[in-house]
Scaffold this active site. Sequence first.
Site, mmCIF file in Angstrom:
data_model
loop_
_atom_site.group_PDB
_atom_site.id
_atom_site.type_symbol
_atom_site.label_atom_id
_atom_site.label_comp_id
_atom_site.label_asym_id
_atom_site.label_seq_id
_atom_site.Cartn_x
_atom_site.Cartn_y
_atom_site.Cartn_z
ATOM 1 N N ILE A 94 13.292 8.984 -0.435
ATOM 2 C CA ILE A 94 12.752 7.866 -1.243
ATOM 3 C C ILE A 94 12.965 8.269 -2.703
ATOM 4 O O ILE A 94 12.473 9.117 -3.531
ATOM 5 C CB ILE A 94 11.403 7.368 -1.000
ATOM 6 C CG1 ILE A 94 11.142 7.195 0.236
ATOM 7 C CG2 ILE A 94 11.018 6.138 -2.267
ATOM 8 C CD1 ILE A 94 11.934 5.838 0.553
ATOM 9 N N ASP A 195 -4.386 5.990 5.853
ATOM 10 C CA ASP A 195 -4.688 7.133 4.974
ATOM 11 C C ASP A 195 -3.994 6.824 3.541
ATOM 12 O O ASP A 195 -3.177 7.633 2.845
ATOM 13 C CB ASP A 195 -3.891 8.396 5.595
ATOM 14 C CG ASP A 195 -4.524 9.751 4.461
ATOM 15 O OD1 ASP A 195 -5.503 9.669 3.834
ATOM 16 O OD2 ASP A 195 -4.055 10.737 4.704
#
Length: 287
Positions: A94, A195
Site C-alpha cells: 500500500i 483492532d
Amino acid sequence: MQDNMDVQQIISAIGLQVINHLPVYGGDINKTYRLQTADEIFFLKVNDSAAFPEMFRKEAEGLTALRKHFSLTVPEVLKHGEAAGKQYLLMNFIEKGSPQKHFWQSFGTALAEMHKKPDACFGWYENNYIGSIIQSNEQTTSWQQFYGGMRILPLVRQLYDSGHFNKTDVLQAEKLCKEAGNLFPEEAPALLHGDLWSGNFCVAANGNAAIYDPAVYYGHREMDLGMTRLFGGFDRAFYEAYNAAYPLEPGWRQRLPLTQLYPLLVHAILFGGHYLHSVRNTLQDFK
C-alpha cells in the site's frame, strides 16, 4: 544475518524474482519487508510458525472478509504459507499518499456501511488473533454471552492466573458481564475490523483510508468505535459521517469504557503497567 537468510528462503519458496528487499519498521510482533520486483512492489510479513500457529492464514481470512465489504482500501492477500520454519503472508504494497478533502467523512461512511453487513451470530467461524493473543470466537446469538464469555472473562482470568488480578477484580468483571445485556443496546452482529486504532490504518496513494492488521469477528459495532477512540481518537468528521450513515444508539459515548475494556485487557496482558490500572478503574466504575 539469520533474518536475511530466512527471508531469502521465503522469497525463493514464493517464487518471486525480487530485485531487493528492505525491512519495514513499526510493528511489535512480526518482521515485515518491502519486496521489489521488476514490475511490482509487495509487502511480506514473517513470523515463527510454532509460536503463533496459523496466525497469517487467519489474518488472510480476515483481510479477505474486509475486502469484500469495506469499500475503501484493504491489502490484497496474494499468498500465505510456511517455509524455513517460518510462516509468511504476502500482500500488495500500500503506497502512502496525502488525504483527499473528505478523507474522514469517506472513512466514517465506509466503516458504517461495512457494519451494516449482519450475521446470524456473534463471533467467527474459528478463533483468530488480536496482536499475539488468541482471540476466542465461539459463536452465539447473545451479545451479553459473547461479550462476557469470549471477550472479557477469559482475559480477566488470565490476569488472575498470572497473579496480576485478585478475586475482587474477577468478581467485579463477572458482575459487569452479567449486566452487559442491560448496558448495550440490542443490535444485529456487525462485521468488525476488531483492532481499529490509528496504527492500523493509513492514507493510501488515492487519498482514502487503507485498513489492515485486523482481528475480525462479528460483534457489537460499538466495539470498533470504542477502539478508534482509545488512543487519541479519529477526527470528529469521521464520527459525524458514521452517525449520518448508520445512526448510533443514544449513550454510545457513555459506553466507551465498556467497548474499550477488551483492548485494554489485551494491553494489560501484553504490557502490564498502567493498563492494569485502567482495567481496574473501568471495573470499579461499573461495580
